[in-house]
Write a protein that holds these residues in place. Structure first.
Motif, mmCIF file in Angstrom:
data_model
loop_
_atom_site.group_PDB
_atom_site.id
_atom_site.type_symbol
_atom_site.label_atom_id
_atom_site.label_comp_id
_atom_site.label_asym_id
_atom_site.label_seq_id
_atom_site.Cartn_x
_atom_site.Cartn_y
_atom_site.Cartn_z
ATOM 1 N N ASP A 1 0.965 -0.791 -0.049
ATOM 2 C CA ASP A 1 0.138 0.219 -0.195
ATOM 3 C C ASP A 1 0.784 0.772 -0.066
ATOM 4 O OD1 ASP A 1 -1.780 -2.135 0.027
ATOM 5 O OD2 ASP A 1 -3.099 -1.234 2.061
ATOM 6 N N ARG B 1 -3.062 13.292 0.566
ATOM 7 C CA ARG B 1 -2.245 11.397 0.867
ATOM 8 C C ARG B 1 -4.193 10.839 1.364
ATOM 9 N NH1 ARG B 1 -2.720 10.319 5.924
ATOM 10 N NH2 ARG B 1 -1.941 12.295 6.757
ATOM 11 N N SER C 1 -5.734 8.080 -0.889
ATOM 12 C CA SER C 1 -6.376 7.205 0.074
ATOM 13 C C SER C 1 -7.413 6.432 -0.258
ATOM 14 C CB SER C 1 -6.099 6.919 1.747
ATOM 15 O OG SER C 1 -3.990 7.412 1.948
ATOM 16 N N ASP D 1 -8.834 3.215 -1.714
ATOM 17 C CA ASP D 1 -10.418 2.449 -1.122
ATOM 18 C C ASP D 1 -11.474 1.948 -1.925
ATOM 19 O OD1 ASP D 1 -8.849 2.359 0.812
ATOM 20 O OD2 ASP D 1 -9.911 3.371 2.411
ATOM 21 N N VAL E 1 -14.056 2.475 5.185
ATOM 22 C CA VAL E 1 -13.070 3.033 5.935
ATOM 23 C C VAL E 1 -12.074 1.908 6.651
ATOM 24 C CG1 VAL E 1 -11.869 4.789 7.002
ATOM 25 C CG2 VAL E 1 -13.921 5.115 4.783
ATOM 26 N N LYS F 1 -9.594 -1.389 6.472
ATOM 27 C CA LYS F 1 -8.308 -1.584 6.265
ATOM 28 C C LYS F 1 -7.355 -0.613 7.012
ATOM 29 C CE LYS F 1 -6.530 -1.190 2.173
ATOM 30 N NZ LYS F 1 -5.889 -2.951 1.056
ATOM 31 N N HIS G 1 -4.943 2.475 7.507
ATOM 32 C CA HIS G 1 -5.025 3.521 6.270
ATOM 33 C C HIS G 1 -4.814 4.502 7.860
ATOM 34 C CE1 HIS G 1 -3.396 3.229 2.298
ATOM 35 N NE2 HIS G 1 -4.706 2.461 1.937
ATOM 36 N N GLU H 1 -2.391 5.338 9.713
ATOM 37 C CA GLU H 1 -1.231 5.331 10.583
ATOM 38 C C GLU H 1 -0.796 6.794 12.023
ATOM 39 O OE1 GLU H 1 0.575 7.882 6.459
ATOM 40 O OE2 GLU H 1 -1.224 6.457 7.152
#
Lengths: 215, 215
Positions: free
Chosen positions: A90, A191, A195, A199, B208, B211, B213, B215
DNA sequence: ACGGTTCAAGCACATTTGTGCTAAAAAGAT
DNA sequence: ATCTTTTTAGCACAAATGTGCTTGAACCGT
């Protein structure tokens, strides 16, 4: 026999001067005199390496295309080398897509120059050929990326084309906004948008038949 | 006392000449002499209605912004008037988004002019203010549209901003491609891309958290 | 040492551009 | 008919641009 100067290196220096001028003052200011000044040369010298202003601009366009295409190819081989559905994968995909955006100084210059030439190519026939090459090169990488990210859509080629074009449009739009409205487009927004798009790629497949968008 | 001429109408004619020149030959060719020729006037006449070349261009930019913003507002009131989740509603949304694309002659001219001015504004400070207004106006409509299409995301304001920016980027990218690579961008591809994006809007919400994502 | 080739620099000219300025033409008001 | 103000047209000048051409300067191989 002659005074030996690495002609290709000199040409590259001139091209870099063109890039700086386009990034800071726009393509319309990239005249022979401005470029010569920026490169620390005389007009005659620049003209020694480039037969005309058109040749200089076309070559500069080609150089920026090659730079971008090379970055994309490299980033794509990284993506290919990683195990799909891993976190590194990813991240590699995001890194690949980030090559389109002005995330650092060098990328910003390339993005400016790329945009300027592509728009100029709408009007100036000399740039047409390179613009088409640019589009083919980028579309190829993005197409392969979409094929990798949507493995289950092997049959629906039409959907792959749509999704490739959709990703490409989003990337170009993001790049535009980052260049034109930098105050509204932070790195984080970029970002997040990327993302969200990724998705939407993996998820949206099974939902197509739920809604009545068949027309 | 004087010779009575509808000054505003004359200014509008000159602006239309500017539009035609930008659409066919680019912003850099929109000089006073070219504009005067296209409008069938003398340079002095154009200068009588516009104090300078800058004022002419800024006013032309403002006119195209108003035209686009008006179209968007009207299309949005249509969307608001329809029952959500009805087929007409979906069509109205597509019609609204289609206002960004060069789907007919008039829209194409506006899109060309709009793009040219926005890119020029990156360099030319006189255009800065109008460019910011343009962005605010369009972002407002798109933001309201996204709020309407994602009613369940009332709390996640951050997500709304992201999705608004994502839609805006896709629209601008589509518009760019339709202008620059018309041979690759048919009406159908545009429609498919927009439909796919709309599907991704309504569906992607619950996924959402699946996953990583975060971070 | 030197000649030939390449590189660097510049001049000159035609075009184009924005703008200040002048002046003629047009037309309603008196 | 005449005056006044708007509208239109045009000239002139400085600045910038692409390009053809000429002139030095530098330097490698002989």
């Amino acid at each position: 026999m002659p005074k030996i100067v690495d002609a290709e290196a000199r040409r590259q220096e001139v091209v870099e001067a063109v890039f700086r001028i386009i990034a800071s003052d726009g393509l319309e200011r990239a005249s022979l005199r401005e470029v010569a000044d920026e490169a620390g040369l005389a007009v005659g010298s620049v003209r020694h390496y480039f037969a005309s202003s058109d040749e200089l601009l076309v070559h500069s366009f080609a150089v920026v295309i090659d730079r971008i295409a090379t970055r994309l190819e490299e980033a794509f081989t990284v993506v290919e080398s990683l195990d799909q559905a891993s976190a590194e994968h990813d991240n590699a995909v995001l890194t690949l897509l980030g090559q389109f955006l002005p995330l650092d100084e060098e990328l910003a210059v390339d993005a400016c120059v790329w945009m300027a030439f592509r728009h100029a190519a709408r009007i100036r026939p000399v740039l047409e050929e390179e613009a088409a090459r640019s589009h083919r090169a980028v579309a190829a990488v993005v197409g392969r990326l979409v094929m990798r990210l949507m493995p289950d859509a092997g049959t629906g080629q039409e959907r792959l084309v749509t999704e490739a074009e959709r990703l490409l449009a989003t990337l170009d739009g993001l790049c535009m906004h980052a260049l034109l409205q930098p105050e509204w487009m932070t790195f984080e927004v970029c970002r997040d948008v990327l993302s969200a798009h990724l998705d939407s790629l993996v998820v949206s497949r099974p939902t197509v038949n739920l809604k009545a968008h068949r027309e």
